[in-house]
Scaffold this motif. Structure first.
Motif, PDB file in Angstrom:
ATOM      1  N   UNK A 250      -2.752 -70.015   3.534  1.00 24.72           N
ATOM      2  CA  UNK A 250      -3.239 -68.709   3.092  1.00 24.72           C
ATOM      3  C   UNK A 250      -2.960 -67.620   4.118  1.00 24.72           C
ATOM      4  N   UNK A 251      -3.015 -67.958   5.397  1.00 30.10           N
ATOM      5  CA  UNK A 251      -2.658 -66.974   6.420  1.00 30.10           C
ATOM      6  C   UNK A 251      -1.196 -66.555   6.258  1.00 30.10           C
ATOM      7  N   UNK A 252      -0.318 -67.525   6.126  1.00 29.49           N
ATOM      8  CA  UNK A 252       1.117 -67.209   6.021  1.00 29.49           C
ATOM      9  C   UNK A 252       1.422 -66.443   4.738  1.00 29.49           C
ATOM     10  N   UNK A 253       0.790 -66.810   3.638  1.00 25.09           N
ATOM     11  CA  UNK A 253       1.026 -66.111   2.367  1.00 25.09           C
ATOM     12  C   UNK A 253       0.535 -64.670   2.445  1.00 25.09           C
ATOM     13  N   UNK A 254      -0.654 -64.442   3.012  1.00 22.88           N
ATOM     14  CA  UNK A 254      -1.164 -63.078   3.167  1.00 22.88           C
ATOM     15  C   UNK A 254      -0.312 -62.278   4.138  1.00 22.88           C
ATOM     16  N   UNK A 255       0.202 -62.935   5.175  1.00 24.33           N
ATOM     17  CA  UNK A 255       1.077 -62.255   6.121  1.00 24.33           C
ATOM     18  C   UNK A 255       2.389 -61.845   5.441  1.00 24.33           C
ATOM     19  N   UNK A 256       2.917 -62.712   4.597  1.00 26.71           N
ATOM     20  CA  UNK A 256       4.155 -62.382   3.880  1.00 26.71           C
ATOM     21  C   UNK A 256       3.940 -61.190   2.945  1.00 26.71           C
ATOM     22  N   UNK A 257       2.829 -61.175   2.221  1.00 25.62           N
ATOM     23  CA  UNK A 257       2.529 -60.050   1.330  1.00 25.62           C
ATOM     24  C   UNK A 257       2.294 -58.763   2.127  1.00 25.62           C
ATOM     25  N   UNK A 258       1.589 -58.883   3.241  1.00 27.14           N
ATOM     26  CA  UNK A 258       1.349 -57.725   4.093  1.00 27.14           C
ATOM     27  C   UNK A 258       2.675 -57.132   4.567  1.00 27.14           C
ATOM     28  N   UNK A 259       3.596 -57.986   4.990  1.00 20.59           N
ATOM     29  CA  UNK A 259       4.904 -57.511   5.464  1.00 20.59           C
ATOM     30  C   UNK A 259       5.694 -56.817   4.347  1.00 20.59           C
ATOM     31  N   UNK A 260       5.588 -57.308   3.125  1.00 23.10           N
ATOM     32  CA  UNK A 260       6.274 -56.663   1.991  1.00 23.10           C
ATOM     33  C   UNK A 260       5.789 -55.229   1.810  1.00 23.10           C
ATOM     34  N   UNK A 261       4.459 -55.077   1.742  1.00 21.52           N
ATOM     35  CA  UNK A 261       3.905 -53.739   1.529  1.00 21.52           C
ATOM     36  C   UNK A 261       4.103 -52.847   2.754  1.00 21.52           C
ATOM     37  N   UNK A 262       4.069 -53.438   3.930  1.00 17.87           N
ATOM     38  CA  UNK A 262       4.248 -52.658   5.157  1.00 17.87           C
ATOM     39  C   UNK A 262       5.683 -52.121   5.249  1.00 17.87           C
ATOM     40  N   UNK A 263       6.685 -52.942   4.947  1.00 14.86           N
ATOM     41  CA  UNK A 263       8.074 -52.470   5.011  1.00 14.86           C
ATOM     42  C   UNK A 263       8.351 -51.421   3.933  1.00 14.86           C
ATOM     43  N   UNK A 264       7.740 -51.578   2.739  1.00 13.53           N
ATOM     44  CA  UNK A 264       7.902 -50.561   1.695  1.00 13.53           C
ATOM     45  C   UNK A 264       7.261 -49.241   2.128  1.00 13.53           C
ATOM     46  N   UNK A 265       6.100 -49.306   2.778  1.00 14.31           N
ATOM     47  CA  UNK A 265       5.425 -48.100   3.250  1.00 14.31           C
ATOM     48  C   UNK A 265       6.256 -47.418   4.342  1.00 14.31           C
ATOM     49  N   UNK A 266       6.785 -48.180   5.279  1.00 15.64           N
ATOM     50  CA  UNK A 266       7.631 -47.602   6.329  1.00 15.64           C
ATOM     51  C   UNK A 266       8.887 -46.963   5.734  1.00 15.64           C
ATOM     52  N   UNK A 267       9.432 -47.601   4.727  1.00 12.96           N
ATOM     53  CA  UNK A 267      10.611 -47.058   4.062  1.00 12.96           C
ATOM     54  C   UNK A 267      10.294 -45.722   3.399  1.00 12.96           C
ATOM     55  N   UNK A 268       9.125 -45.629   2.761  1.00 13.26           N
ATOM     56  CA  UNK A 268       8.727 -44.378   2.104  1.00 13.26           C
ATOM     57  C   UNK A 268       8.463 -43.280   3.131  1.00 13.26           C
ATOM     58  N   UNK A 269       7.837 -43.635   4.243  1.00 14.01           N
ATOM     59  CA  UNK A 269       7.559 -42.647   5.281  1.00 14.01           C
ATOM     60  C   UNK A 269       8.871 -42.119   5.867  1.00 14.01           C
ATOM     61  N   UNK A 270       9.887 -42.960   5.957  1.00 12.25           N
ATOM     62  CA  UNK A 270      11.193 -42.556   6.495  1.00 12.25           C
ATOM     63  C   UNK A 270      11.986 -41.726   5.488  1.00 12.25           C
ATOM     64  N   UNK A 271      11.470 -41.612   4.245  1.00 11.12           N
ATOM     65  CA  UNK A 271      12.133 -40.784   3.246  1.00 11.12           C
ATOM     66  C   UNK A 271      13.074 -41.546   2.332  1.00 11.12           C
ATOM     67  N   UNK A 272      13.120 -42.858   2.454  1.00 11.21           N
ATOM     68  CA  UNK A 272      13.989 -43.648   1.587  1.00 11.21           C
ATOM     69  C   UNK A 272      13.266 -43.954   0.282  1.00 11.21           C
ATOM     70  N   UNK A 273      14.032 -44.121  -0.784  1.00 12.72           N
ATOM     71  CA  UNK A 273      13.444 -44.423  -2.102  1.00 12.72           C
ATOM     72  C   UNK A 273      14.005 -45.726  -2.668  1.00 12.72           C
ATOM     73  N   UNK A 274      14.520 -46.600  -1.812  1.00 15.23           N
ATOM     74  CA  UNK A 274      15.136 -47.832  -2.306  1.00 15.23           C
ATOM     75  C   UNK A 274      14.300 -49.082  -1.994  1.00 15.23           C
ATOM     76  N   UNK A 275      12.978 -48.938  -1.879  1.00 17.89           N
ATOM     77  CA  UNK A 275      12.147 -50.114  -1.614  1.00 17.89           C
ATOM     78  C   UNK A 275      11.925 -50.915  -2.905  1.00 17.89           C
TER      79      UNK A 275
END
Length: 193
Positions: A83-108
């Motif tokens: 469960x730790x690894x699964x939650x970490x994987x989901x967290x990383x998905x949303x975190x990279x999409x958020x960083x992509x949006x903050x950088x101005x990219x729309x391809x997440x």
């Protein structure tokens, strides 16, 4: 005369039978080796079992001879890690999409082909918080299960040294009245220490 000739061999046969039974009992009693029903008291045994479980989960249970608990220990710890690894994987998905949006990219992965967001930026932040909290809970549960493994080994080692012999049992007995020569209908519980 016939009765005497019949009784004398019968008594002789009965005496031989009793003698044979005594010899059999004497041989059987010599061959029986009495082993204690519990381990002799070792004051360091619980500490040793707890130490073994702290070093390697399940090793304290093996030290105590409770091998059936080892798969339970590893399953519990494995579920916490999963469960730790699964939650970490989901967290990383949303975190990279958020960083992509903050950088101005729309391809997440949370945007469609036209660059329109399917999930809003606020929803990405909330998802990050959710999975971060679940990661922390998974770590706490896993640490708690690890501690429970150590406590189980310690308590089990203590309980193996607990003396439960036949002298510490309850035995019902029927009350017999000697004056009237009849058995009473009462029941007595005797404690033999």
């Amino acid at each position: 005369m016939k009765i005497r000739s019949f009784i004398l061999p019968l008594l002789l046969l009965f005496t031989l039978q009793l003698t044979a039974q005594e010899d059999t009992l004497a041989i059987a009693a010599d061959e029986v080796v009495q082993e204690p029903a519990y381990r002799p008291y070792d004051p360091l045994s619980p500490a040793r079992a707890a130490f073994y479980s702290a070093v390697l989960p399940g090793l304290g249970q093996a030290y105590n001879g409770k091998y059936w608990k080892i798969p339970i220990v590893y399953t519990a710890l494995g579920v916490g890690v999963y469960f730790y690894r699964e939650n970490d994987r989901q967290y990383d998905r949303y975190r990279s999409a958020y960083k992509s949006r903050i950088a101005g990219k729309t391809d997440d992965e949370f945007s469609n082909e036209n660059g329109q967001p399917i999930v809003s930026t606020n929803a990405l932040i909330e998802a990050q918080r959710f999975y971060q909290r679940n990661k922390e809970i998974s770590v706490l549960v896993t640490v708690g299960l690890y501690a429970l493994n150590i406590i189980d080994a310690n308590v089990d080692a203590h309980l193996q040294q607990f003396n439960v012999s036949e002298d510490l049992s309850l035995r019902p007995s029927l009350d017999y009245d000697r004056f009237s020569g009849t058995a009473g209908y009462g029941l007595t519980l005797n404690f033999n220490f």
